[in-house]
Design a protein around this motif. Structure first.
Motif, PDB file in Angstrom:
ATOM      1  N   VAL A  24      12.878 -21.136 -13.239  1.00 23.84           N
ATOM      2  CA  VAL A  24      14.320 -20.925 -13.086  1.00 23.84           C
ATOM      3  C   VAL A  24      14.967 -22.191 -12.554  1.00 23.84           C
ATOM      4  O   VAL A  24      16.043 -22.610 -13.020  1.00 23.84           O
ATOM      5  CB  VAL A  24      14.589 -19.729 -12.140  1.00 23.84           C
ATOM      6  CG1 VAL A  24      16.070 -19.617 -11.813  1.00 23.84           C
ATOM      7  CG2 VAL A  24      14.088 -18.435 -12.756  1.00 23.84           C
ATOM      8  N   PHE A  25      14.297 -22.809 -11.591  1.00 25.87           N
ATOM      9  CA  PHE A  25      14.849 -24.042 -11.001  1.00 25.87           C
ATOM     10  C   PHE A  25      15.039 -25.116 -12.070  1.00 25.87           C
ATOM     11  O   PHE A  25      16.088 -25.758 -12.136  1.00 25.87           O
ATOM     12  CB  PHE A  25      13.908 -24.552  -9.902  1.00 25.87           C
ATOM     13  CG  PHE A  25      14.262 -25.933  -9.412  1.00 25.87           C
ATOM     14  CD1 PHE A  25      15.375 -26.130  -8.612  1.00 25.87           C
ATOM     15  CD2 PHE A  25      13.493 -27.032  -9.778  1.00 25.87           C
ATOM     16  CE1 PHE A  25      15.721 -27.408  -8.181  1.00 25.87           C
ATOM     17  CE2 PHE A  25      13.831 -28.312  -9.356  1.00 25.87           C
ATOM     18  CZ  PHE A  25      14.956 -28.495  -8.551  1.00 25.87           C
ATOM     19  N   ALA A  31      20.503 -27.646 -16.850  1.00 20.66           N
ATOM     20  CA  ALA A  31      21.899 -27.299 -17.186  1.00 20.66           C
ATOM     21  C   ALA A  31      22.868 -28.125 -16.365  1.00 20.66           C
ATOM     22  O   ALA A  31      23.880 -28.624 -16.870  1.00 20.66           O
ATOM     23  CB  ALA A  31      22.132 -25.804 -16.941  1.00 20.66           C
ATOM     24  N   ARG A  32      22.559 -28.278 -15.099  1.00 17.97           N
ATOM     25  CA  ARG A  32      23.440 -29.079 -14.227  1.00 17.97           C
ATOM     26  C   ARG A  32      23.477 -30.543 -14.653  1.00 17.97           C
ATOM     27  O   ARG A  32      24.536 -31.177 -14.637  1.00 17.97           O
ATOM     28  CB  ARG A  32      22.980 -28.960 -12.771  1.00 17.97           C
ATOM     29  CG  ARG A  32      23.436 -27.676 -12.096  1.00 17.97           C
ATOM     30  CD  ARG A  32      22.761 -27.490 -10.754  1.00 17.97           C
ATOM     31  NE  ARG A  32      23.335 -26.356 -10.028  1.00 17.97           N
ATOM     32  CZ  ARG A  32      23.017 -25.090 -10.262  1.00 17.97           C
ATOM     33  NH1 ARG A  32      22.128 -24.789 -11.208  1.00 17.97           N
ATOM     34  NH2 ARG A  32      23.584 -24.116  -9.567  1.00 17.97           N
ATOM     35  N   VAL A 158      21.929 -16.814  -8.236  1.00 23.63           N
ATOM     36  CA  VAL A 158      22.797 -17.857  -7.665  1.00 23.63           C
ATOM     37  C   VAL A 158      22.628 -19.152  -8.447  1.00 23.63           C
ATOM     38  O   VAL A 158      23.602 -19.775  -8.887  1.00 23.63           O
ATOM     39  CB  VAL A 158      22.473 -18.098  -6.170  1.00 23.63           C
ATOM     40  CG1 VAL A 158      23.360 -19.224  -5.605  1.00 23.63           C
ATOM     41  CG2 VAL A 158      22.681 -16.829  -5.365  1.00 23.63           C
ATOM     42  N   TRP A 159      21.385 -19.548  -8.632  1.00 22.01           N
ATOM     43  CA  TRP A 159      21.101 -20.851  -9.242  1.00 22.01           C
ATOM     44  C   TRP A 159      21.569 -20.922 -10.695  1.00 22.01           C
ATOM     45  O   TRP A 159      21.968 -21.979 -11.181  1.00 22.01           O
ATOM     46  CB  TRP A 159      19.602 -21.129  -9.123  1.00 22.01           C
ATOM     47  CG  TRP A 159      19.141 -22.466  -9.608  1.00 22.01           C
ATOM     48  CD1 TRP A 159      18.261 -22.699 -10.624  1.00 22.01           C
ATOM     49  CD2 TRP A 159      19.481 -23.767  -9.093  1.00 22.01           C
ATOM     50  NE1 TRP A 159      18.043 -24.053 -10.769  1.00 22.01           N
ATOM     51  CE2 TRP A 159      18.782 -24.734  -9.845  1.00 22.01           C
ATOM     52  CE3 TRP A 159      20.326 -24.208  -8.069  1.00 22.01           C
ATOM     53  CZ2 TRP A 159      18.901 -26.107  -9.606  1.00 22.01           C
ATOM     54  CZ3 TRP A 159      20.433 -25.571  -7.831  1.00 22.01           C
ATOM     55  CH2 TRP A 159      19.738 -26.504  -8.604  1.00 22.01           C
ATOM     56  N   LEU A 160      21.537 -19.797 -11.403  1.00 20.06           N
ATOM     57  CA  LEU A 160      21.926 -19.784 -12.813  1.00 20.06           C
ATOM     58  C   LEU A 160      23.353 -19.263 -13.041  1.00 20.06           C
ATOM     59  O   LEU A 160      23.771 -19.086 -14.186  1.00 20.06           O
ATOM     60  CB  LEU A 160      20.945 -18.948 -13.635  1.00 20.06           C
ATOM     61  CG  LEU A 160      19.499 -19.451 -13.649  1.00 20.06           C
ATOM     62  CD1 LEU A 160      18.618 -18.547 -14.507  1.00 20.06           C
ATOM     63  CD2 LEU A 160      19.400 -20.890 -14.133  1.00 20.06           C
ATOM     64  N   VAL A 164      28.737 -21.166 -10.083  1.00 18.06           N
ATOM     65  CA  VAL A 164      28.165 -22.116  -9.115  1.00 18.06           C
ATOM     66  C   VAL A 164      27.862 -23.440  -9.815  1.00 18.06           C
ATOM     67  O   VAL A 164      28.203 -24.516  -9.312  1.00 18.06           O
ATOM     68  CB  VAL A 164      26.894 -21.521  -8.467  1.00 18.06           C
ATOM     69  CG1 VAL A 164      26.275 -22.526  -7.491  1.00 18.06           C
ATOM     70  CG2 VAL A 164      27.225 -20.221  -7.759  1.00 18.06           C
ATOM     71  N   MET A 165      27.240 -23.353 -10.980  1.00 17.61           N
ATOM     72  CA  MET A 165      26.868 -24.579 -11.713  1.00 17.61           C
ATOM     73  C   MET A 165      28.099 -25.396 -12.057  1.00 17.61           C
ATOM     74  O   MET A 165      28.123 -26.612 -11.883  1.00 17.61           O
ATOM     75  CB  MET A 165      26.126 -24.227 -13.011  1.00 17.61           C
ATOM     76  CG  MET A 165      24.713 -23.747 -12.794  1.00 17.61           C
ATOM     77  SD  MET A 165      23.735 -23.757 -14.317  1.00 17.61           S
ATOM     78  CE  MET A 165      24.238 -22.242 -15.063  1.00 17.61           C
TER      79      MET A 165
END
Lengths: 457, 340
Positions: A24-25, A31-32, A158-160, A164-165
């Protein structure tokens, strides 16, 4: 039923994948890295001005250009020193006469385009804070549920999250700094580390004000959990020491130079109290003040509700209270970056309380995609100038189309309004889930627990 | 539970520490910047030094207008007269509303880091005093008006006014935020000078203020005399911009974003637009670089300088000076180097 199947599939995948968190990270990081080539140049120009002002010896407030509290400015100052010492990013941006006419548009934009190198450099720390917010959400989910998979789920949500991104990766807004410290303060609150809790809460509020609305549920939790311990007073003082201590250090330069009011100029600017504010800005400003006053009153009731039920279920009530308070903050004004403070709390609700909250998460994800797309032409400018693709002519063509009238609004505003309408649907869907009755049963979030109680993520 | 949060405690402390270090570095970036030039017959060798990493530009300019001191005039009664000014300017654009004291501070800042530290804000009495005291030799003195009206005692729309005599004698007048010379005030009421364009610039339509639509003044058309790129000029509005004189930056229907017009032995420099970030920078670049009405860009070099020194040389035929600045579009340092 479909949500249950999806949750089940996620659990099976997370259990069987060798390193689900790492996977996931990597997806979120990739993507970021792609998104960071885009920039809302109206804002990135301001960050470049801030860096210029620092290099010119004007700190944050002596020279026009920075209107926020100092935390984000200090992060830019740190990155500036790092790039001065080790990098060679060249010119931070250039004026592009061909797009000067963009500035004729009522939609905020500018014809000074920041460079790709500067954009990557200024946004890099925000990615770290995205990660901290996601990790803290995962850890909190693990603490609340004792389930590693729920922890992976909270981290992933949160990360995806595109909200947020995009807030960090595209528009380069410091909301994830506030969100990261807010989540850390919640983690330290339930971990009884009050000095750190106070420090992180103060840092969160000093970055973006939204976390201040969590004060009442958090205070109610503190006093309820400390009831009978005989140490509440001392621990409260520790929390206050952590909070006021870091605030004193953060604001020390402005206290010494008498610039402290400049740190809060964004409040007067946005509440209609600035020089020359009249008419629409003043009305908008008073609307904000009225909204926040109402939300403040609501947080008092949330605090009473959290503290009233005694120690049983106290943690869950506190997180629910915090989630509701933050959801209320999102009612006005609408902006995707503000939602960054909500997403980690929403992720905890999805992973530990009620999986139906995935619906607002998805709707908010879509709304952010629409809002970010509305500024696509200007978002692409750094990429165009840096690589030649897409061509400046095609960006101008896109802008002219979006900026032209589509009836009551121009096309850009239509997309913008659509995005915010979808965002409000997402917020409303949170209310709808509460109105239909939450399951209140953690078992319903992710079907069967694998039995792996290792909560470390 | 405490053991479970140990990693996060370390992380939180590390992040807080980084932010505080960032705070220290924000107020003490510790970057040294410098430039020097050696002038020889028809040649200048220059060096640019930076202990950090930056871009630099070196611009060789002819026809200097060397200022020793700049006085920024802020009319303490301007706010009270603003409504009257708007009503009187009904045939064109009204003066822009802004915090004039703050604008004066920002202009001083923009000049400070470009190596021009001699600025002072003056009120009505101060302005009268400066003009009286320097009337004998106004060369080297500059007055900038960020107020839309001048005191009637120095300027009342007559050819023989003290201010106009002062400029003719070699003084430099700079103007921002309104139509230059359009109003004067005796402190009680406002008076309009109907022929201000002809009086100051020799043409009734010298100033761009005919349209009521502020966005229509924004232009992408550039003036190709080298100053735009050489000085990284940014302001692209021509509101209140001047037609005539040495024009710099952007142009719309003959009116430019920056213009330096001769007036006797002195000059009147008009900055179009209002107190925006772009205009502030353009003011800093124009004044600090010592541009006069007969200036031109003789040569111009740009490059990168990272933790070291960059060197260059140019042919310098005739009287000229070198303006070196760093940061490009986001200028963070500048120095004007004159031949001995």
């Amino acid at each position: 039923m479909r949500l249950e199947k999806t949750a089940g599939r996620f659990r099976r995948w997370a259990e069987n994948a060798g390193h689900p968190l790492l996977t996931v990270f990597m997806i979120g990081l990739a993507a970021r890295l792609l998104m960071m080539a885009l920039a809302l140049v109206f804002d990135s120009n301001y960050w470049a001005v801030v860096v210029r002002n620092i290099n010119a010896g004007g700190g944050l407030y002596d020279i026009e250009g920075y209107f926020y509290t100092p935390v984000w400015g200090y992060v830019l100052g740190l990155m500036n020193s790092f790039s001065n010492a080790f990098l060679e990013i060249g010119e931070m941006g250039v004026k592009v006469p061909e797009i000067a006419f963009f500035e004729q548009s009522p939609n905020h934009t500018i014809s000074i385009v920041t460079s790709l190198a500067f954009d990557y450099c200024s946004k890099a720390p925000l990615i770290l804070f995205d990660l901290v917010a996601a990790l803290a959400a995962g850890k909190l989910a693990a603490e609340l549920s004792g389930d590693r998979i729920r922890s992976v789920a909270a981290f992933s949500l949160v990360w995806l999250s595109l909200t947020v991104m995009g807030s960090s990766g595209i528009i380069g807004m410091p909301d994830s700094i506030g969100a990261a410290f807010m989540m850390l303060s919640l983690l330290f609150l339930i971990g009884n580390r009050y000095f750190l809790m106070g420090m992180c809460f103060a840092l969160a509020v000093a970055t973006k004000f939204f976390p201040v609305f969590l004060f009442m549920p958090m205070a109610a939790y503190f006093f309820a959990s400390e009831k009978g311990s005989g140490k509440a007073g001392l621990r409260f003082l520790m929390a206050a020491a952590g909070g006021f201590g870091i605030l004193a250090l953060i604001f020390l330069p402005q206290l010494m130079t008498g610039d402290i009011t400049e740190c809060f100029r964004f409040i007067t600017d946005r509440t209609g109290f600035s020089y020359g504010s009249e008419g629409a800005p003043q009305i908008e400003g008073f609307t904000r003040v009225a909204c926040y006053a109402a939300i403040s009153a609501a947080t008092v009731f949330a605090g009473i509700w959290v503290g009233k039920g005694g120690k049983e279920g106290l943690r869950k009530r506190m997180f629910t209270g915090a989630f509701i308070c933050m959801t209320l903050c999102m009612l006005y004004p609408p902006a995707p970056q503000y939602l960054v403070a909500l997403i980690p709390l929403l992720a905890i609700q999805i992973s530990t309380e009620d999986r139906r909250f995935i619906v607002p998460w998805i709707i908010i994800w879509i709304s952010s995609a629409i809002v970010f797309a509305s500024t696509a032409p200007t978002n692409l400018l750094p990429l165009s100038l840096g690589t030649g693709w897409p061509s400046l002519d095609s960006i101008i063509g896109m802008f002219v189309f979006l900026d032209s009238s589509g009836g009551l609004f121009d096309h850009l505003n239509l997309v913008y309004v659509l995005g915010f309408a979808v965002q409000y649907v997402g917020i409303a869907s949170i209310a709808a889930i509460y109105l239909r009755g939450r399951s209140g049963n953690g078992e319903k979030t992710f079907p069967e627990n694998s039995g792996d109680e290792d909560t470390v993520i | 539970m405490k053991a479970g949060t140990d990693h996060y405690a370390a992380l939180a402390i590390a992040l807080a520490a980084l932010i505080l270090i960032g705070g220290y570095l924000t107020y003490s970036p510790g970057i040294y910047r410098g430039a020097s030039a050696e002038w020889s017959d028809g040649h200048v060798d220059f060096s640019v030094e930076c202990s950090g990493s930056d871009v630099y530009s070196a611009v060789l300019i002819s026809g200097e207008k060397r200022l020793d001191r700049l006085y920024i005039y802020v009319d303490e009664k301007a706010d009270g007269l603003y409504g009257e000014a708007c009503a009187m300017a009904s045939d064109g654009m009204a003066p822009l509303a802004f915090d004039r004291g703050y604008a004066a501070e920002q202009i001083a800042q923009m000049l400070r880091f470009r190596g021009f530290g001699q600025t002072e804000t003056v009120d009505r009495a101060g302005l009268e005093e400066i003009i009286a005291n320097t009337a004998g030799d106004p060369e080297g003195t500059g007055i900038m008006s960020v107020s839309f009206a001048l005191p009637s005692s120095v300027y009342a729309g007559n050819d023989g006014d003290p201010l106009l005599r002062w400029i003719r004698g070699g003084g430099s007048l700079f103007w921002l935020g309104s139509e230059a010379g359009k109003f004067h005030s005796d402190g009680e009421g406002l008076r309009m000078v109907r022929n201000s364009g002809e009086l100051l610039f020799g043409s009734a339509d010298a100033i761009d203020s005919s349209s009521k639509d502020i966005a229509s003044y924004i232009t992408g058309e550039t003036i190709d005399n080298g100053f735009l790129d050489a000085l990284s000029l940014k302001g692209s509005t021509t509101l209140f911009g001047l037609r005539g004189g040495l024009q710099l930056g952007f142009v719309r229907e003959g009116h430019s974003s920056v213009a330096v017009a001769p007036f006797g032995s002195g000059s009147i420099t008009v900055f179009a637009g209002g107190p925006d970030l772009e205009q502030f920078d353009d003011i800093g670049q124009t004044i600090a670089s010592g541009i006069g009405p007969d200036s031109s860009v003789l040569d111009w070099e740009e490059g990168k300088v990272s933790r070291g020194t960059a060197r260059g040389s140019m042919d310098s035929a005739g009287p000229c000076h070198l303006y070196v600045y760093m940061g490009g579009t986001y200028t963070d340092w500048g120095r004007t180097l004159y031949a001995p």
